[in-house]
Design an enzyme around this catalytic site. Structure first.
Site, PDB file in Angstrom:
ATOM      1  CB  CYS A  30      53.144  31.162  42.985  1.00 44.74           C
ATOM      2  SG  CYS A  30      51.848  31.224  41.718  1.00 44.74           S
ATOM      3  CG  HIS A  36      47.387  33.325  40.084  1.00 47.07           C
ATOM      4  ND1 HIS A  36      46.680  33.377  41.272  1.00 47.07           N
ATOM      5  CD2 HIS A  36      48.629  32.891  40.412  1.00 47.07           C
ATOM      6  CE1 HIS A  36      47.477  32.998  42.263  1.00 47.07           C
ATOM      7  NE2 HIS A  36      48.655  32.695  41.770  1.00 47.07           N
ATOM      8  CG  HIS A 165      35.197  43.459  40.991  1.00 48.60           C
ATOM      9  ND1 HIS A 165      33.826  43.439  40.959  1.00 48.60           N
ATOM     10  CD2 HIS A 165      35.603  42.492  40.114  1.00 48.60           C
ATOM     11  CE1 HIS A 165      33.422  42.489  40.117  1.00 48.60           C
ATOM     12  NE2 HIS A 165      34.475  41.917  39.588  1.00 48.60           N
TER      13      HIS A 165
END
Ligand code: X5A
Ligand code: ZN
Length: 454
Positions: A30, A36, A165
């Protein structure tokens, strides 16, 4: 005389820093970096800051590389590795060779911003992201191997996207490949490093790293994170999660609970290091220390990506404490943190510590302040749970509410008692020795060996 052209690169025994512009290309299609927060400017800014301050010229720059698919599979499944480790250009040959399914049909989501990704945090760029995510891993591997091999004193990896993560087969929370976990596995498998301590001070729990080593007693994972009874991303990291099977006791979650009023800051992190992190780490006695060094606990990060008020300089002091472990073989790897001032200040403080440059002292108000009531409750719980596995923490249970100054005074008192008792026994030994000398000649004395300064 001219030096031979094939002379090997000489390594200065100093702090290594690794960085590569390949990691800048992981950007949402984008094109809007504002939606972000995990964007290329993060590592560009840190790199510039180390240049501007002159710290970089005191370090050795290490060349990065893309991790191989085999290296990535020390932690991740083959499918996950191929899904994120290949681009459309190099995928076709792998597809036909390995007879995998059509992995180009990914289960990506269309994002509201117009791009694609696992979720709006964990964006993907079909052309460039695979190189970036493999470069992040390979950069850390290169740096950590040089530290483990004794070519470098310690190191700082300016890498993105983050990794802690990322689970075996799951990308989430900005993360695709777990750089710290992969590096740990490779240090053990390729360089025969025995025990690795991973300290994770990103404000979020490193669910991927915990998963990778949950049953493994050769890797001690200690995480300090905002937990709030499971109501903070990613929701895992309860203090009761202590490891499984042979790994019981080798997973330590300092899971702060109680929100941000009163705030969690330097005093609480320093107290956790004094009473839990450093005692357990010393008892474990690692051969190497890797730090998942996210800086989103630094002041300037608001909930849900932060909320705490740890100072950048505090992270320099935490780094200096970790350098007392593993013969100083400590490597920091950037994880989260998006406030550019905060992450640059903190990186500067940590690299200064690694270089043994004199640090900005902690404020006297920090040293005289007692940890807040929620933090004391958190640490009480951690000690209650972990004292079954680490006897060293029990002695800190009673004095958790002390300021660092009070604790220091208490320790001095203790040390004085110990040395007074030692003197008494030395006195007794000297009397014995004097008696013995009457009967035998005095042996020549060995020069005393000096402990290296910290
Ligand atoms: C590495 C890191 C945070 C993910 C937040 C998800 N990830 N909402 O800081
Ligand atoms: Zn984080």
């Amino acid at each position: 005389m001219k030096s031979p052209p094939d002379q090997p690169t000489k390594h200065l025994f100093t702090t290594g820093v690794v960085y590569d512009t390949f990691m800048l290309k992981h950007q949402c299609m984008c094109g809007n970096t504002h939606v972000h927060p995990e964007h290329a400017g993060r590592i560009q800014s840190i790199w510039s800051r180390l240049q501007e301050t002159g710290l970089l010229s005191k370090c050795e720059r290490i060349r990065g590389r893309k991790a191989t698919l085999d290296e990535i599979q020390t932690v991740h499944s083959e499918y996950h590795t191929l899904l994120y480790g290949t681009s459309p250009l190099n995928r076709q040959k792998l597809d036909s060779k390995k007879l995998l399914g059509p992995i180009s049909q990914k289960m990506y989501a269309m994002l509201p911003c117009g791009g694609i990704g696992v979720d709006s945090d964990t964006v993907w760029n079909e052309m460039h992201s695979s190189s970036a995510v493999r470069m992040a891993v390979g950069c850390l591997v290169e740096l950590a191997f040089k530290v483990a091999a004794g070519e470098l004193k310690n190191g700082f990896a300016i890498i993105r996207p983050p990794g802690h993560h990322a689970e075996e087969s799951t990308a989430m929370g900005f993360c695709f490949f777990n750089s710290v976990a992969i590096t740990t596995k490779l240090l053990q498998q390729k360089l025969n490093v025995g025990k690795v301590l991973i300290v994770d001070w990103d404000i979020h729990h490193g669910n991927g790293t915990q998963q990778a080593f949950y049953n493994d007693p050769s890797v001690l994972y200690i995480s300090l994170h905002r937990y709030d009874n499971g109501n903070f991303f990613p929701g895992s990291g309860a203090p009761e999660e202590v490891g499984g099977g042979p790994g019981v006791g080798y997973n330590v979650n300092v899971a702060w609970t109680g929100g941000v009023d009163p705030p969690i800051g330097d005093v609480e992190y320093l107290t956790a290091f004094r009473t839990v992190v450093m005692p357990i780490a010393h008892e474990f006695s690692p051969d190497m220390v890797l730090v998942s060094a996210g800086f989103d606990a630094v002041e300037g990060h608001l909930s849900p990506l932060g909320g705490y008020s740890v100072t950048a300089r505090c992270f320099g002091h935490l780094t200096r404490q970790l350098m007392t472990l593993a013969g100083g073989r400590v490597v920091l790897a950037l994880e989260g943190g998006h406030d550019l001032t905060a992450i640059c200040d903190a990186s500067e403080a940590c690299v200064s510590a690694l270089l043994s440059v004199e640090l900005q002292p902690l404020d006297e108000t920090v040293l005289q302040q007692k940890p807040n009531i929620n933090a004391v409750a958190t640490l009480e719980k951690v000690i209650e749970i972990q004292s079954k596995h680490w006897s060293c923490v029990q002695r800190f249970a009673a004095g958790l509410g002390r300021s660092l100054r009070e604790a220091q005074a208490g320790e001095t008192e203790e040390a004085e008692t110990v040395s007074a008792m030692a003197l008494l026994s030395v006195g007794a030994e000297q009397a014995q020795a004097a008696a013995a000398r009457e009967h035998s000649p005095r042996p020549t004395e060995e020069p005393m060996e000096q402990e290296p300064a910290l």
